[in-house]
Design a protein around this motif. Sequence first.
Motif, short mmCIF file in Angstrom:
data_model
loop_
_atom_site.label_atom_id
_atom_site.label_comp_id
_atom_site.label_asym_id
_atom_site.label_seq_id
_atom_site.Cartn_x
_atom_site.Cartn_y
_atom_site.Cartn_z
N ASP A 104 -6.75 -8.25 -5.45
CA ASP A 104 -5.93 -7.85 -4.29
C ASP A 104 -4.49 -7.62 -4.70
OD1 ASP A 104 -7.98 -8.01 -2.42
OD2 ASP A 104 -7.48 -10.04 -1.76
N ARG A 105 -3.86 -6.69 -3.98
CA ARG A 105 -2.41 -6.55 -4.08
C ARG A 105 -1.82 -7.31 -2.90
NH1 ARG A 105 -0.99 -1.84 -2.66
NH2 ARG A 105 -3.04 -1.02 -2.10
N LEU A 140 -1.45 -7.18 2.58
CA LEU A 140 -2.59 -7.30 1.69
C LEU A 140 -3.18 -5.92 1.43
CD1 LEU A 140 -4.13 -9.63 0.27
CD2 LEU A 140 -5.73 -9.61 2.20
N ASN A 141 -3.14 -5.51 0.17
CA ASN A 141 -3.62 -4.18 -0.22
C ASN A 141 -2.97 -3.08 0.62
OD1 ASN A 141 -5.41 -5.23 -2.22
ND2 ASN A 141 -6.83 -5.80 -0.57
N GLU A 166 5.45 -7.38 -4.16
CA GLU A 166 4.02 -7.16 -4.36
C GLU A 166 3.60 -7.44 -5.81
OE1 GLU A 166 1.45 -3.88 -2.50
OE2 GLU A 166 1.77 -3.14 -4.55
N THR A 175 -0.35 -7.88 -8.16
CA THR A 175 -1.81 -7.82 -8.17
C THR A 175 -2.35 -9.15 -8.67
OG1 THR A 175 -1.81 -5.43 -8.57
CG2 THR A 175 -3.83 -6.63 -9.10
#
Length: 293
Positions: free
Chosen positions: A125-126, A136-137, A208, A210
Amino acid sequence: MSADTADVTQSTDKKTQEDDKKVDWIAEIRGLALMLLAVFAFHSFIAKPFYIPSESMLPNLLVGDRLVVSKYPYGWNWSSISFHLAPRGDWRVAGSTPEYGDIVIPVHPERDEDYIKRVVGRPGDRIAVLNGQIILNGEPVPQEAEPPLDLPIDANSDCMGFYDPSFLITDEAGNRVCRVPVYRETLPNGANYLIIDHVNGGLDNFAEMTIPEGHVFVMGDNRDHSSDSRELNSSRGLLGPVPLENIGGRAEFITFSLDGTTTLNPISWFTSLREGRAWTTLRPAIDAEASAE
């Protein structure tokens, strides 16, 4: 029967009685060791009790709550072993990944200290945080305001941790309570739960990143008062995403809760039990419609 024969018989009987009274210490120690080994194995591989010492998971967990933590949902690893007796390693047996919304027990990456946090990001997830809202993403995680919630004020929870005297009120029944603003947060699988986010805190914005494979991102429900995966530069937090081998189990339900007014003597606990806390599940509610979107 002669007197000599009677004396011998009585002496033999007395010796037999004395032998019967002797304690077989080897057998006793063996039995105790087996019992302790069984308890240790149960704590390490099945379930163990857990005590809530901080307010980082308010409003869902109070200081003084006692929980059951299951050890098997994500498989077993070094952090499953009770008392952290096993050396650290990246091995896992029958491993699996926590779901969004699970409350897990991560071990600090640098010291043998158990935390309790909620999984909000999974491998790959990002994740970012913007003004207190999880992104989220690339999609904001929904947060819906709900009516303020009244938390008890007692020896374990005095409301002072919020640094806002306006939270201290007298309710309609004349009781002093801590009335906090809450939001219902809903993750992609429909898992939803209440959070508290009442000020613009230092961890309300997070660039952000990952989440690496084999890791999860965890946060406390009391967002302005939790040191968790957002804390990258201070060892008071978890220094980023948590490796799955550092997760020692999943919180299942509350067994009982104490308000802090009594001693370590279990007999005294009956006068400090909080009503309505026992057997409360710690699994998040699932909104089927949200998970289908």
